[in-house]
Scaffold this motif. Structure first.
Motif, PDB file in Angstrom:
ATOM      1  N   ALA A   1     -14.808 -56.340  -5.802  1.00 53.65           N
ATOM      2  CA  ALA A   1     -15.711 -55.286  -6.264  1.00 53.65           C
ATOM      3  C   ALA A   1     -16.755 -54.949  -5.207  1.00 53.65           C
ATOM      4  O   ALA A   1     -17.049 -53.768  -4.951  1.00 53.65           O
ATOM      5  N   LEU A   2     -17.334 -55.970  -4.566  1.00 60.89           N
ATOM      6  CA  LEU A   2     -18.341 -55.721  -3.526  1.00 60.89           C
ATOM      7  C   LEU A   2     -17.727 -55.050  -2.300  1.00 60.89           C
ATOM      8  O   LEU A   2     -18.354 -54.190  -1.676  1.00 60.89           O
TER       9      LEU A   2
ATOM     10  N   ASN B   1     -16.635 -48.265 -11.007  1.00 62.12           N
ATOM     11  CA  ASN B   1     -15.237 -48.092 -10.590  1.00 62.12           C
ATOM     12  C   ASN B   1     -14.738 -49.309  -9.828  1.00 62.12           C
ATOM     13  O   ASN B   1     -13.620 -49.789 -10.046  1.00 62.12           O
ATOM     14  N   ALA B   2     -15.568 -49.799  -8.890  1.00 58.34           N
ATOM     15  CA  ALA B   2     -15.173 -50.958  -8.087  1.00 58.34           C
ATOM     16  C   ALA B   2     -14.932 -52.179  -8.970  1.00 58.34           C
ATOM     17  O   ALA B   2     -13.982 -52.945  -8.750  1.00 58.34           O
TER      18      ALA B   2
ATOM     19  N   VAL C   1     -14.836 -65.414  -8.493  1.00 59.47           N
ATOM     20  CA  VAL C   1     -15.313 -65.176  -7.128  1.00 59.47           C
ATOM     21  C   VAL C   1     -14.503 -64.070  -6.453  1.00 59.47           C
ATOM     22  O   VAL C   1     -15.062 -63.191  -5.779  1.00 59.47           O
ATOM     23  N   THR C   2     -13.179 -64.092  -6.661  1.00 55.63           N
ATOM     24  CA  THR C   2     -12.335 -63.052  -6.066  1.00 55.63           C
ATOM     25  C   THR C   2     -12.681 -61.681  -6.636  1.00 55.63           C
ATOM     26  O   THR C   2     -12.740 -60.685  -5.897  1.00 55.63           O
ATOM     27  N   LEU C   3     -12.909 -61.613  -7.947  1.00 62.94           N
ATOM     28  CA  LEU C   3     -13.309 -60.351  -8.565  1.00 62.94           C
ATOM     29  C   LEU C   3     -14.580 -59.813  -7.928  1.00 62.94           C
ATOM     30  O   LEU C   3     -14.669 -58.624  -7.578  1.00 62.94           O
ATOM     31  N   LEU C   4     -15.573 -60.661  -7.749  1.00 64.04           N
ATOM     32  CA  LEU C   4     -16.836 -60.216  -7.153  1.00 64.04           C
ATOM     33  C   LEU C   4     -16.632 -59.764  -5.714  1.00 64.04           C
ATOM     34  O   LEU C   4     -17.205 -58.743  -5.290  1.00 64.04           O
ATOM     35  N   LEU C   5     -15.824 -60.487  -4.958  1.00 68.85           N
ATOM     36  CA  LEU C   5     -15.582 -60.105  -3.562  1.00 68.85           C
ATOM     37  C   LEU C   5     -14.854 -58.768  -3.471  1.00 68.85           C
ATOM     38  O   LEU C   5     -15.187 -57.929  -2.634  1.00 68.85           O
TER      39      LEU C   5
ATOM     40  N   LEU D   1     -10.603 -47.116   3.582  1.00 67.17           N
ATOM     41  CA  LEU D   1      -9.737 -48.159   4.130  1.00 67.17           C
ATOM     42  C   LEU D   1     -10.456 -49.473   4.430  1.00 67.17           C
ATOM     43  O   LEU D   1      -9.907 -50.548   4.155  1.00 67.17           O
ATOM     44  N   PRO D   2     -11.681 -49.477   4.993  1.00 60.58           N
ATOM     45  CA  PRO D   2     -12.336 -50.775   5.246  1.00 60.58           C
ATOM     46  C   PRO D   2     -12.503 -51.615   3.982  1.00 60.58           C
ATOM     47  O   PRO D   2     -12.258 -52.822   3.999  1.00 60.58           O
ATOM     48  N   GLY D   3     -12.896 -50.985   2.879  1.00 59.71           N
ATOM     49  CA  GLY D   3     -13.056 -51.722   1.634  1.00 59.71           C
ATOM     50  C   GLY D   3     -11.739 -52.230   1.091  1.00 59.71           C
ATOM     51  O   GLY D   3     -11.660 -53.350   0.563  1.00 59.71           O
ATOM     52  N   VAL D   4     -10.676 -51.408   1.221  1.00 62.75           N
ATOM     53  CA  VAL D   4      -9.356 -51.827   0.758  1.00 62.75           C
ATOM     54  C   VAL D   4      -8.860 -53.029   1.557  1.00 62.75           C
ATOM     55  O   VAL D   4      -8.343 -54.002   0.989  1.00 62.75           O
ATOM     56  N   LEU D   5      -9.025 -52.984   2.869  1.00 62.14           N
ATOM     57  CA  LEU D   5      -8.580 -54.091   3.719  1.00 62.14           C
ATOM     58  C   LEU D   5      -9.372 -55.364   3.418  1.00 62.14           C
ATOM     59  O   LEU D   5      -8.813 -56.473   3.385  1.00 62.14           O
ATOM     60  N   ALA D   6     -10.676 -55.222   3.200  1.00 62.35           N
ATOM     61  CA  ALA D   6     -11.489 -56.389   2.869  1.00 62.35           C
ATOM     62  C   ALA D   6     -11.080 -56.979   1.521  1.00 62.35           C
ATOM     63  O   ALA D   6     -11.045 -58.204   1.347  1.00 62.35           O
ATOM     64  N   ALA D   7     -10.760 -56.108   0.562  1.00 65.02           N
ATOM     65  CA  ALA D   7     -10.310 -56.581  -0.743  1.00 65.02           C
ATOM     66  C   ALA D   7      -8.985 -57.337  -0.626  1.00 65.02           C
ATOM     67  O   ALA D   7      -8.788 -58.378  -1.259  1.00 65.02           O
ATOM     68  N   LEU D   8      -8.060 -56.819   0.182  1.00 69.54           N
ATOM     69  CA  LEU D   8      -6.782 -57.503   0.391  1.00 69.54           C
ATOM     70  C   LEU D   8      -6.984 -58.868   1.040  1.00 69.54           C
ATOM     71  O   LEU D   8      -6.291 -59.841   0.702  1.00 69.54           O
TER      72      LEU D   8
END
Length: 385
Positions: free
Chosen positions: A111-112, A124-125, A105-109, A287-294
């Protein structure tokens, strides 16, 4: 949503330069290898080396250096393969099914998040997500029983790097090279241990097995078999058989060339040289995607187990910050330094992930009947022995 499903299932193909792809994957391997470096004296310099490579790529002008990529690949891949094999010998089956579910689940979140909010291609994601989640589990399992979830990302990346055309390989051809590679690697492992025991020089352990790892990889290439399987099998025999006969008294005694000072300087040096020649311009839109991934990763850490957040002598908050910092460096370094002309395909990443899982299980269990045949009682160097 339909477009994402197409990306996931159809391959998400897009074109690019194979040389730039190899460049990107080598950079990603070096970045991940530095973040998992565990040498006692130089570990504190890892963040500085990574940040230096990123800053060199941002603030220095373009420097075109003619590099022979097969040599670069051959320099960095074998020690990381050896590290992966040793980690497999220290790993056990999952004690909690929840861990695997949270991992997926974390991998999918992640990547998305990188696909939707940072605009990365899904391939890449997905690749960066696999490495990020594997890195979190690697950090988390330093103080608890290891599992395959902390190893699979590194083997996936190496498979992509060494066999970029993995998606178009014949299954029969791949299985043939895998079988022959395992046979050659097992023989190399026993031979390496025998030579080392005859030398009787404990102080040369690190240097000897660095050389032996490179030799196993090169022999695999020379024989036209799977160099990955040769190196992994040789390291697996050295770790498991050496531990079983008492050559390594503790799991920490097993030689891991990727954790030696010499390899740290080699990896850090190549990382900074490649950063120096890869002029990039940071895109703040990532940055938004990086912050969401963190955020997704922080939630996963809390769900899996708060008791494993901290390391020795640190608070839970500091343990969480340390893990998140490592992931942040991985995300920023991999996204910023990924060449625009490089490409991987989603189907290649998916196949590499599946084959990596298959290799881990196969390597873990292939020695059991062999050791039984030789009359050797097999002991796995688990952390809790």
């Amino acid at each position: 949503m339909i477009d994402l499903l197409k990306d996931l299932l159809s391959g998400g193909l897009f074109g690019g330069d194979l040389l730039e792809t190899e460049h990107a994957l080598v950079m990603l391997l070096l970045l991940y290898g530095l973040l998992t470096y565990r040498g006692p004296r130089l570990m504190k310099w890892v963040p500085a080396a990574i940040v230096a490579g990123i800053l060199l790529s941002v603030f220095t002008p373009i420097h075109q250096i003619t590099l022979f990529w097969p040599i670069i690949t051959a320099l960095v891949v074998p020690p990381f393969l050896w590290q992966s094999a040793v980690a497999v010998t220290r790993s056990g089956p999952l004690r909690r099914n929840l861990s695997l579910a949270v991992w997926v689940v974390t991998l999918l979140l992640v990547a998305l998040s990188l696909r939707l909010l940072s605009g990365l291609p899904f391939s890449n994601a997905l690749l960066i997500g696999i490495l990020a989640v594997t890195l979190v589990w690697y950090y988390r399992e330093l103080n608890v029983e290891r599992s395959y979830l902390s190893t699979i990302g590194l083997i996936t990346l190496v498979l992509l790097l060494v066999e970029i055309d993995i998606a178009v390989l014949s299954v029969r051809y791949w299985l043939g090279t895998l079988a022959s590679g395992l046979a050659v690697g097992i023989a190399m492992g026993f031979l390496g241990l025998e030579i080392y025991r005859r030398l009787r020089r404990q102080q040369f352990k690190g240097g000897f097995f660095i050389v032996w790892g490179y030799l196993a990889y090169l022999i695999g290439l020379a024989l036209g078999t799977s160099a990955i399987a040769v190196t992994l099998a040789a390291a697996l025999v050295v770790a498991a058989y050496g531990f079983s006969i008492g050559l390594w008294n503790k799991p920490e005694d097993i030689p891991v060339p990727a954790n030696t000072p010499a390899f740290f300087f080699l990896a850090a040096g190549i990382w900074m040289i490649l950063g120096w020649q890869a002029h990039t311009t940071p895109q703040f839109s990532i940055l938004p995607g990086v912050l969401a991934a963190l955020a997704a990763i922080a939630a996963a850490i809390l769900v899996v187990g708060r008791s494993t957040l901290a390391g020795d002598g640190e608070s839970r908050l500091m343990g969480l910050v340390r893990k998140e910092t490592g992931v942040l460096l991985l995300l920023l370094g991999s996204i910023i330094l990924w060449p625009a002309e490089a490409f991987v395909t989603t189907i290649s990443v998916e196949m590499a992930l599946l084959i990596a899982a298959f290799l881990i299980v196969l390597l873990r269990f292939v020695l059991v009947p062999l050791f039984d045949l030789l009359g050797i009682e097999l002991s796995w160097p688990t952390e809790n022995r």
